[in-house]
Design an enzyme around this catalytic site. Structure first.
Site, PDB file in Angstrom:
ATOM      1  N   SER A  74     -13.185 -21.153  37.839  1.00 43.44           N
ATOM      2  CA  SER A  74     -11.900 -21.596  37.304  1.00 43.44           C
ATOM      3  C   SER A  74     -11.349 -20.507  36.394  1.00 43.44           C
ATOM      4  O   SER A  74     -12.095 -19.662  35.886  1.00 43.44           O
ATOM      5  CB  SER A  74     -12.090 -22.889  36.505  1.00 43.44           C
ATOM      6  OG  SER A  74     -10.976 -23.161  35.676  1.00 43.44           O
ATOM      7  N   TYR A 100     -17.252 -26.289  29.664  1.00 39.99           N
ATOM      8  CA  TYR A 100     -16.693 -26.110  31.006  1.00 39.99           C
ATOM      9  C   TYR A 100     -16.464 -24.631  31.293  1.00 39.99           C
ATOM     10  O   TYR A 100     -16.805 -24.132  32.377  1.00 39.99           O
ATOM     11  CB  TYR A 100     -15.379 -26.877  31.103  1.00 39.99           C
ATOM     12  CG  TYR A 100     -14.699 -26.793  32.450  1.00 39.99           C
ATOM     13  CD1 TYR A 100     -15.153 -27.536  33.532  1.00 39.99           C
ATOM     14  CD2 TYR A 100     -13.587 -25.976  32.633  1.00 39.99           C
ATOM     15  CE1 TYR A 100     -14.528 -27.468  34.766  1.00 39.99           C
ATOM     16  CE2 TYR A 100     -12.949 -25.900  33.862  1.00 39.99           C
ATOM     17  CZ  TYR A 100     -13.424 -26.650  34.926  1.00 39.99           C
ATOM     18  OH  TYR A 100     -12.798 -26.570  36.142  1.00 39.99           O
TER      19      TYR A 100
END
Length: 235
Positions: A74, A100
């Site tokens: 990401s 994350y």
């Protein structure tokens, strides 16, 4: 034009057509038909994130002429590298966005290490950034996180994609002939991303990949730690 040139052209088409899923699907079908007509073997496509994959992938690669792993990262990876001194986030208050970000850097490092170790068996691994896609994940966001995303979108850091557009780069990594034997790459918007320094600003390089996500030494260190934590063999 050779396969490499054809593949580059298809990647450009994918990007130019705004990652149109129907156009990409037709490209994939044409690619597979061309490979079948030339007598080349169909690639064994696999996705995963565990060091226990090697045995199954190696058997598939031997049977079908190659195997691929697609690791999903990401843009968030640009916010943090892997903190080897706090892998379990036990120091200080837990920050889900930081966790994350670190996990997405780790996914990319996995692909780098897996390719180095498994390429001899016909296995390659690449990392993709699908882009911002509205999924069920957002329902867990706090108001602060939602405002942060809205501000980033307004500033042009990213634009939300459809689910099909988000899947396009993963499909490129999984089936594009030019990547059949090339691994350790980071793809963004259906093409290889450009590398930026670790101190580069996300807002200025939304389609880049930080050096800490492709560093071979960090990849090997993470592989060793992961194998120890999961009791997996260092194959």
């Amino acid at each position: 034009m050779g396969e490499k040139g054809d593949a580059a052209g298809r990647v450009k088409e994918c990007h130019a057509e705004r990652l149109s899923p129907p156009r990409l699907a037709k490209t994939i079908v044409r690619s597979r038909r061309a490979r079948a007509g030339s007598g080349s073997s169909r690639p064994n496509v696999s996705c995963g994130s565990s060091t226990g994959l090697h045995g199954a992938l190696a058997r598939g690669a031997a049977e079908r002429g190659g195997a691929r792993v697609v690791a999903v990262s990401s843009t968030a990876h640009m916010r943090a590298g892997v903190d080897f001194d706090d892998l379990h986030h036990t120091r200080g208050p837990y920050d889900p966005q930081l966790a994350y970000a670190r996990s997405k850097t780790a996914n990319s490092l996995f692909a780098v290490a897996a390719t180095r170790r498994w390429a001899r068996d016909g296995i390659v691994a690449n990392t993709v950034n699908p882009g911002g896609v509205a999924t069920g994940l957002q329902r867990h966001f706090t108001q602060r996180q939602r405002r942060s995303l809205d501000a980033a979108e307004a500033a042009g850091v990213f634009t939300y994609k459809t689910v099909g557009q988000g899947a396009a780069t993963t499909m490129v990594a999984a089936v594009l002939p030019a990547l059949a034997h090339a691994g350790g790459r980071y793809l963004d918007d259906c093409q290889e991303a450009y590398t930026v320094p670790d101190d580069a600003a996300l807002a200025e390089h939304p389609h880049g990949v930080k050096e800490w996500a492709l560093d071979p030494a960090l990849a090997e260190r993470l592989w060793t730690v992961s194998a120890a934590l999961t009791s997996a063999p260092l194959s």
